[in-house]
Design a protein around this motif. Structure first.
Motif, PDB file in Angstrom:
ATOM      1  N   UNK A  32      -8.837  83.473  24.947  1.00  0.00           N
ATOM      2  CA  UNK A  32      -9.645  84.509  24.303  1.00  0.00           C
ATOM      3  C   UNK A  32     -10.956  84.013  23.696  1.00  0.00           C
ATOM      4  N   UNK A  33     -11.100  82.705  23.578  1.00  0.00           N
ATOM      5  CA  UNK A  33     -12.244  82.154  22.861  1.00  0.00           C
ATOM      6  C   UNK A  33     -12.714  80.858  23.506  1.00  0.00           C
ATOM      7  N   UNK A  34     -14.012  80.639  23.454  1.00  0.00           N
ATOM      8  CA  UNK A  34     -14.588  79.347  23.845  1.00  0.00           C
ATOM      9  C   UNK A  34     -15.642  78.992  22.813  1.00  0.00           C
ATOM     10  N   UNK A  35     -15.856  77.705  22.637  1.00  0.00           N
ATOM     11  CA  UNK A  35     -16.879  77.243  21.698  1.00  0.00           C
ATOM     12  C   UNK A  35     -17.401  75.898  22.185  1.00  0.00           C
ATOM     13  N   UNK A  36     -18.691  75.670  21.936  1.00  0.00           N
ATOM     14  CA  UNK A  36     -19.263  74.372  22.271  1.00  0.00           C
ATOM     15  C   UNK A  36     -20.499  74.120  21.430  1.00  0.00           C
ATOM     16  N   UNK A  37     -20.841  72.849  21.287  1.00  0.00           N
ATOM     17  CA  UNK A  37     -22.109  72.500  20.661  1.00  0.00           C
ATOM     18  C   UNK A  37     -22.971  71.825  21.725  1.00  0.00           C
ATOM     19  N   UNK A  41     -33.217  68.085  23.352  1.00  0.00           N
ATOM     20  CA  UNK A  41     -34.348  67.267  22.899  1.00  0.00           C
ATOM     21  C   UNK A  41     -35.551  67.567  23.781  1.00  0.00           C
ATOM     22  N   UNK A  42     -36.667  67.921  23.128  1.00  0.00           N
ATOM     23  CA  UNK A  42     -37.939  68.155  23.822  1.00  0.00           C
ATOM     24  C   UNK A  42     -38.658  66.824  24.014  1.00  0.00           C
ATOM     25  N   UNK A  43     -39.583  66.755  24.975  1.00  0.00           N
ATOM     26  CA  UNK A  43     -40.309  65.506  25.227  1.00  0.00           C
ATOM     27  C   UNK A  43     -41.059  64.962  24.008  1.00  0.00           C
ATOM     28  N   UNK A  44     -41.464  65.839  23.069  1.00  0.00           N
ATOM     29  CA  UNK A  44     -42.191  65.381  21.881  1.00  0.00           C
ATOM     30  C   UNK A  44     -41.260  64.818  20.811  1.00  0.00           C
ATOM     31  N   UNK A  45     -39.939  64.794  21.102  1.00  0.00           N
ATOM     32  CA  UNK A  45     -38.968  64.246  20.164  1.00  0.00           C
ATOM     33  C   UNK A  45     -38.273  65.283  19.297  1.00  0.00           C
ATOM     34  N   UNK A  46     -38.689  66.537  19.374  1.00  0.00           N
ATOM     35  CA  UNK A  46     -38.049  67.596  18.596  1.00  0.00           C
ATOM     36  C   UNK A  46     -36.605  67.775  19.062  1.00  0.00           C
ATOM     37  N   UNK A  47     -35.685  67.800  18.116  1.00  0.00           N
ATOM     38  CA  UNK A  47     -34.264  67.986  18.405  1.00  0.00           C
ATOM     39  C   UNK A  47     -33.814  69.373  17.976  1.00  0.00           C
ATOM     40  N   UNK A  48     -32.912  69.952  18.776  1.00  0.00           N
ATOM     41  CA  UNK A  48     -32.320  71.245  18.460  1.00  0.00           C
ATOM     42  C   UNK A  48     -30.816  71.107  18.670  1.00  0.00           C
ATOM     43  N   UNK A  49     -30.035  71.575  17.709  1.00  0.00           N
ATOM     44  CA  UNK A  49     -28.587  71.601  17.860  1.00  0.00           C
ATOM     45  C   UNK A  49     -28.146  73.057  17.895  1.00  0.00           C
ATOM     46  N   UNK A  50     -27.364  73.409  18.906  1.00  0.00           N
ATOM     47  CA  UNK A  50     -26.871  74.780  19.055  1.00  0.00           C
ATOM     48  C   UNK A  50     -25.347  74.776  18.970  1.00  0.00           C
ATOM     49  N   UNK A  51     -24.803  75.703  18.211  1.00  0.00           N
ATOM     50  CA  UNK A  51     -23.357  75.923  18.156  1.00  0.00           C
ATOM     51  C   UNK A  51     -23.105  77.321  18.708  1.00  0.00           C
ATOM     52  N   UNK A  67     -25.931  79.728  16.998  1.00  0.00           N
ATOM     53  CA  UNK A  67     -26.676  79.287  15.821  1.00  0.00           C
ATOM     54  C   UNK A  67     -27.469  78.062  16.246  1.00  0.00           C
ATOM     55  N   UNK A  68     -28.784  78.073  15.980  1.00  0.00           N
ATOM     56  CA  UNK A  68     -29.649  76.949  16.319  1.00  0.00           C
ATOM     57  C   UNK A  68     -30.188  76.306  15.050  1.00  0.00           C
ATOM     58  N   UNK A  69     -30.220  74.988  15.054  1.00  0.00           N
ATOM     59  CA  UNK A  69     -30.812  74.229  13.962  1.00  0.00           C
ATOM     60  C   UNK A  69     -31.880  73.328  14.577  1.00  0.00           C
ATOM     61  N   UNK A  70     -33.115  73.460  14.097  1.00  0.00           N
ATOM     62  CA  UNK A  70     -34.252  72.692  14.602  1.00  0.00           C
ATOM     63  C   UNK A  70     -34.623  71.602  13.606  1.00  0.00           C
ATOM     64  N   UNK A  71     -35.207  70.523  14.138  1.00  0.00           N
ATOM     65  CA  UNK A  71     -35.802  69.503  13.275  1.00  0.00           C
ATOM     66  C   UNK A  71     -36.781  70.156  12.323  1.00  0.00           C
ATOM     67  N   UNK A  72     -36.956  69.567  11.177  1.00  0.00           N
ATOM     68  CA  UNK A  72     -37.956  70.053  10.240  1.00  0.00           C
ATOM     69  C   UNK A  72     -39.261  69.309  10.472  1.00  0.00           C
ATOM     70  N   UNK A  73     -40.363  70.042  10.550  1.00  0.00           N
ATOM     71  CA  UNK A  73     -41.680  69.437  10.734  1.00  0.00           C
ATOM     72  C   UNK A  73     -42.092  68.704   9.455  1.00  0.00           C
TER      73      UNK A  73
END
Length: 80
Positions: A32-37, A41-51, A67-73
């Protein structure tokens, strides 16, 4: 909000065609459920984590929450 295979396919194509890397770090699923993280990573080094949490019914996606979490500038704002 996406509806149907065509809209989901377009969203996935857009995401996967971007110049970035994607790595699924954790994945679990049952009937009934699936989940993944996913770490991205973008070429400029920016990281994004998605749950992602997915509701399933007879093997079909009935709901999905991401839910997305981006690096802070350096100026304190969210990157991306």
């Amino acid at each position: 909000m996406l509806h149907g295979r065509d809209e989901i396919r377009l969203w996935l194509d857009d995401t996967c065609e971007r110049e970035m890397t994607h790595a699924v770090r954790r994945a679990v699923a049952d009937e009934h459920t699936a989940a993944f993280s996913e770490a991205c990573r973008y070429p400029d080094g920016t990281n994004v984590l998605c749950a992602t949490l997915i509701g399933l019914d007879s093997g079909l996606i009935t709901e999905q929450t991401v839910v997305q979490v981006w690096d802070q500038a350096e100026d304190g704002s969210a990157a991306g």
